[in-house]
Design a protein around this motif. Structure first.
Motif, PDB file in Angstrom:
ATOM      1  N   GLY A  58       0.639 -40.805  20.209  1.00  0.00           N
ATOM      2  CA  GLY A  58       1.831 -40.220  20.800  1.00  0.00           C
ATOM      3  C   GLY A  58       3.118 -40.614  20.109  1.00  0.00           C
ATOM      4  O   GLY A  58       4.211 -40.446  20.666  1.00  0.00           O
ATOM      5  N   LEU A  59       3.010 -41.123  18.887  1.00  0.00           N
ATOM      6  CA  LEU A  59       4.187 -41.560  18.144  1.00  0.00           C
ATOM      7  C   LEU A  59       4.712 -40.484  17.197  1.00  0.00           C
ATOM      8  O   LEU A  59       5.846 -40.556  16.729  1.00  0.00           O
ATOM      9  CB  LEU A  59       3.864 -42.831  17.342  1.00  0.00           C
ATOM     10  N   VAL A  60       3.857 -39.491  16.925  1.00  0.00           N
ATOM     11  CA  VAL A  60       4.191 -38.415  15.985  1.00  0.00           C
ATOM     12  C   VAL A  60       3.678 -37.091  16.544  1.00  0.00           C
ATOM     13  O   VAL A  60       2.630 -37.054  17.214  1.00  0.00           O
ATOM     14  CB  VAL A  60       3.543 -38.709  14.599  1.00  0.00           C
ATOM     15  N   THR A  61       4.406 -36.031  16.275  1.00  0.00           N
ATOM     16  CA  THR A  61       3.919 -34.682  16.595  1.00  0.00           C
ATOM     17  C   THR A  61       3.901 -33.866  15.308  1.00  0.00           C
ATOM     18  O   THR A  61       4.574 -34.227  14.330  1.00  0.00           O
ATOM     19  CB  THR A  61       4.823 -33.975  17.620  1.00  0.00           C
ATOM     20  N   LYS A  62       3.148 -32.787  15.299  1.00  0.00           N
ATOM     21  CA  LYS A  62       3.114 -31.934  14.110  1.00  0.00           C
ATOM     22  C   LYS A  62       3.278 -30.477  14.512  1.00  0.00           C
ATOM     23  O   LYS A  62       2.837 -30.058  15.580  1.00  0.00           O
ATOM     24  CB  LYS A  62       1.826 -32.138  13.322  1.00  0.00           C
ATOM     25  N   THR A  63       3.930 -29.718  13.643  1.00  0.00           N
ATOM     26  CA  THR A  63       4.099 -28.279  13.836  1.00  0.00           C
ATOM     27  C   THR A  63       3.775 -27.583  12.525  1.00  0.00           C
ATOM     28  O   THR A  63       3.970 -28.162  11.444  1.00  0.00           O
ATOM     29  CB  THR A  63       5.543 -27.936  14.259  1.00  0.00           C
ATOM     30  N   VAL A  64       3.281 -26.371  12.605  1.00  0.00           N
ATOM     31  CA  VAL A  64       2.932 -25.603  11.416  1.00  0.00           C
ATOM     32  C   VAL A  64       4.111 -24.725  11.036  1.00  0.00           C
ATOM     33  O   VAL A  64       4.611 -23.949  11.847  1.00  0.00           O
ATOM     34  CB  VAL A  64       1.675 -24.753  11.644  1.00  0.00           C
ATOM     35  N   ASP A  65       4.570 -24.890   9.783  1.00  0.00           N
ATOM     36  CA  ASP A  65       5.684 -24.103   9.263  1.00  0.00           C
ATOM     37  C   ASP A  65       5.176 -23.338   8.039  1.00  0.00           C
ATOM     38  O   ASP A  65       5.192 -23.849   6.922  1.00  0.00           O
ATOM     39  CB  ASP A  65       6.847 -25.028   8.882  1.00  0.00           C
ATOM     40  N   GLY A  66       4.707 -22.095   8.278  1.00  0.00           N
ATOM     41  CA  GLY A  66       4.098 -21.337   7.192  1.00  0.00           C
ATOM     42  C   GLY A  66       2.795 -22.002   6.774  1.00  0.00           C
ATOM     43  O   GLY A  66       1.887 -22.173   7.587  1.00  0.00           O
TER      44      GLY A  66
END
Length: 202
Positions: A58-66
């Motif tokens: 729970g220290l990092v999140t990720k998102t998809v950008d292209g």
């Protein structure tokens, strides 16, 4: 070679990089290489599993950008960075020491190569003078001169290869090649060339 990051330090340093700004995986690997002066270039197999672990915690999140996956620090991650600020300062100090060490190694290699070249050329010049002082058939003297010329050529080529390899390796690792270092090399080579000319004429 002593590891650049001690156990657990890389995890904290990854959080610190993400605390500065969101980053995608390649950007993180490049930042690590840049900040260690090329002494540490992590693989994807090293970085991504740690990022995944930080996400699980729970220290990092990720998102998809292209086509890119961008990692961002969470409030919990930011709190850990703040709480461990003292440890981060120690890690930064160790990284600075690593960069200085590789720069010192390059300078030391250049100095040793110059000393070796000077010694080889001085020995060749001495032997040339001694050969000239001994009576010998013209053909034998020319043969010995050609032999010594080959030896001098080999010494010069060996020096060139060694120094060029050290310099290219240093720059490839992300190390800085300062102007004063190059100036010192150029000036020293010029001085050696003058010494050789004087020795041959003497």
């Amino acid at each position: 070679m002593t590891p650049v990051f001690s156990h657990g330090d890389l995890r904290l340093y990854l959080l610190n990089l993400l605390d500065e700004a969101p980053r995608h995986g390649y950007d993180i690997m490049q930042a690590l290489s840049d900040r260690t002066g090329g002494t540490y270039t992590p693989s994807a197999g090293t970085v991504y599993p740690r990022l995944a672990k930080l996400e699980e915690e729970g220290l990092v999140t990720k998102t998809v950008d292209g086509r890119k996956t961008v990692y961002s620090i969470t409030d919990a991650g930011r709190a850990e960075v703040t709480a461990r600020k003292g440890e981060l300062e120690g890690i930064e100090a160790n990284l600075a020491d690593s960069v200085r060490l590789i720069a010192d190694e390059v300078r030391g290699s250049v100095r040793e190569a110059m000393k070796s070249l000077q010694a080889d050329l001085a020995a060749a010049a001495r032997q040339e003078r001694e050969t000239a002082q001994r009576p010998a058939p013209v053909d034998d003297a020319r043969a010995r001169s050609r032999e010594q010329l080959h030896r001098a050529d080999a010494a010069v080529n060996d020096f060139r290869i060694r120094v060029r390899s050290d310099l290219r390796t240093h720059v490839a690792r992300g190390g800085e090649l300062a102007t004063d270092t190059v100036d010192a090399i150029v000036n020293e080579l010029d001085r050696i060339a003058r010494d050789v000319t004087r020795a041959l004429r003497g």
